[in-house]
Every structure is written in C-alpha cells, then in structure tokens.
Write a protein that holds these residues in place. Structure first.
Motif, short mmCIF file in Angstrom:
data_model
loop_
_atom_site.label_atom_id
_atom_site.label_comp_id
_atom_site.label_asym_id
_atom_site.label_seq_id
_atom_site.Cartn_x
_atom_site.Cartn_y
_atom_site.Cartn_z
N MET A 104 -5.11 5.25 -2.01
CA MET A 104 -6.40 4.56 -1.82
C MET A 104 -7.35 5.30 -0.90
SD MET A 104 -5.83 0.60 -1.49
CE MET A 104 -7.36 0.44 -2.37
N ALA A 158 -3.42 3.77 8.82
CA ALA A 158 -3.05 2.35 8.69
C ALA A 158 -2.86 1.67 10.05
CB ALA A 158 -1.79 2.21 7.85
N THR A 169 1.62 -4.47 -5.92
CA THR A 169 1.16 -3.12 -5.61
C THR A 169 -0.37 -3.06 -5.64
OG1 THR A 169 3.16 -2.25 -6.62
CG2 THR A 169 1.34 -0.69 -6.30
N VAL A 170 -0.97 -2.57 -4.57
CA VAL A 170 -2.41 -2.37 -4.54
C VAL A 170 -2.71 -1.02 -5.20
CG1 VAL A 170 -4.48 -2.25 -3.11
CG2 VAL A 170 -2.55 -3.69 -2.41
N ILE A 187 -3.13 6.61 2.07
CA ILE A 187 -4.54 6.26 2.26
C ILE A 187 -5.32 7.50 2.71
CG2 ILE A 187 -6.15 4.80 3.56
CD1 ILE A 187 -3.39 3.11 4.03
N PHE A 234 0.85 -1.19 0.00
CA PHE A 234 0.00 0.00 0.00
C PHE A 234 0.89 1.24 0.00
CE2 PHE A 234 -2.69 -3.17 2.18
CZ PHE A 234 -3.85 -3.07 1.43
N PHE A 277 -9.28 0.50 1.52
CA PHE A 277 -8.13 -0.03 2.26
C PHE A 277 -8.59 -0.98 3.37
CE2 PHE A 277 -5.60 0.78 6.21
CZ PHE A 277 -4.53 -0.04 5.89
N PHE A 305 3.82 -1.18 3.55
CA PHE A 305 3.50 0.21 3.19
C PHE A 305 4.78 0.89 2.75
CE2 PHE A 305 0.37 -1.20 6.16
CZ PHE A 305 -0.82 -0.64 5.71
#
Ligand SMILES: [Zn+2]
Length: 221
Positions: free
Chosen positions: A29, A62, A185-186, A13, A10, A34, A51
């Motif tokens: 994201m 997170a 990778t997201v 976020i 990630f 997430f 991360f």
C-alpha cells in the motif's frame, strides 16, 4: 464489548525497498492510503489491526503512524527473514514490543504450513517462535498462517504447541473469543472507503425473541 471483531491485515507500506513477489504487488500500500484507513477505524473498537511478513515498513512507517493515533496492532513476523534487505532487523522486533504492540509468529520461511512434514512444521511453529521470544523477551502465543493456508494437521500442531490464537485470511467477522480468527486482507487498491466493505458487514446476533421462538419450535418437534 463487541462479540464480533473485524481483523484487518496489512503488508508492506510505502516505497518498496526490494523487488516484490507477484502476490505482494496486490497488497503493498501507499502510505497515504494506509494512514487514511487508520483514521477511518480510529473509533472502531471492533477492528483489530495486523501486519504480516515482517517488512521494514512495519517499524519505519506503521509503528509511528499507530503511535501518533494511540492505536495498537499485532505484527506477525517471519523469523527467518530478519536482517534480510527490506525486512525487519532483530532489534526492530524488540522495538515493536517496546512500543506496546504485540508480536506474533508468521513462521520461519514463509511457506504454506499445509505441505510440511513433522520436522518442517516444528521449525515453522516452534523454532521460529523461540527466536521471536528471545528477541521480545515475552511469550509469543499467536500465529498467522502464511498465504492464509491451513489444514487440520497444521491446526492440530498449532494447538499442540500451545498457540492461543491462530489467524487466517478467510475474511469476514471473527468471534472475539474464537481460537481461529479470520482476517480481511487490505489490498493496494483499498482506501478509507473500503472499510465499509471490509468491516461493515456485522453478522446478525440472534435476538432474545429469536432464541425464544426457536425454543418454542423445538418443543413442538
Ligand atoms: Zn505472509
């Protein structure tokens, strides 16, 4: 114990606190997506969460989300960005370690490790790590290559400097014991349904029968 693991990566976020780089826009994201992905991998002991980049959302979003679910992760921090707007503060790095998470190095300046001279690589691989170790009070033994970029020379220096594990962004499954760990990778567009694509493609392990057949064939060659 699984022989293979899926590393997922990630980045930032939630609401971006700064102007994003073009390449960040594809990976930044929303918090609901997430958290839905965290829920989707709750019972997956073959998924490792990481991360990159040391965004402030590491501690703001997170860590609380992980702690709530009793999940752990590795945070690859960019040492030279600490205290810059939108990024982690120095005190956050100790907080990440104190929360039971791992801290790894993502280098000093977030530049590819493939284009640096010896002094540049020393700054990225040694000086950055020393700074992070001072903040965590623990050895920092893992690194993630910025932009997923690496070459033989960079890997050689990473080995020389004693890194126990190096993470790329090559995708796919990783052998648990491998020194070089590909990650997945997201993307911004991903949600819980993406886990099947990211971490569903388990490599087939050779069965005992297949190994015996191979040995049998070898004897006849
Ligand atoms: Zn990065």
């Amino acid at each position: 114990v699984a022989s293979f693991i899926f590393n997922v990566t990630f980045h930032g976020i939630g609401q971006p606190p700064r102007k994003l780089e073009p390449e960040e826009q594809a990976v930044w994201m929303s918090q609901p997506d997430f958290e839905a992905i965290l829920d989707a991998v709750l019972d997956r002991d073959d998924v490792r969460i990481t991360f990159d980049d040391g965004n402030a959302s590491d501690v703001e979003i997170a860590i609380p989300a992980l702690l709530k679910r009793d999940q752990t992760a590795t945070f690859f921090v960019v040492a030279g960005r600490l205290e810059k707007p939108g990024f982690l503060r120095e005190a956050d790095v100790s907080e990440i370690a104190a929360a039971g998470m791992s801290v790894g190095s993502h280098g000093m300046n977030h530049v590819p490790w493939t284009r640096l001279d010896r002094a540049g690589l020393h700054t990225e691989l040694v000086v950055a790590r020393q700074l992070l170790e001072r903040l965590t009070g623990r050895p920092v033994a893992e690194a993630a290559c910025p932009f997923g970029a690496y070459d033989r020379r960079a890997l050689g220096q990473l080995r020389k400097y004693g890194y126990t594990r190096v993470y790329t962004s090559d995708g796919g499954a990783a052998r648990v014991s491998a020194w070089l760990q590909p990650r997945n990778t997201v993307l911004r567009a991903d949600g819980p349904e993406s886990i099947e694509r990211i971490a569903g493609n388990r490599p087939a392990l050779p069965t005992a029968a297949a190994i015996a057949a191979k040995r049998f064939l070898k004897r006849w060659r």
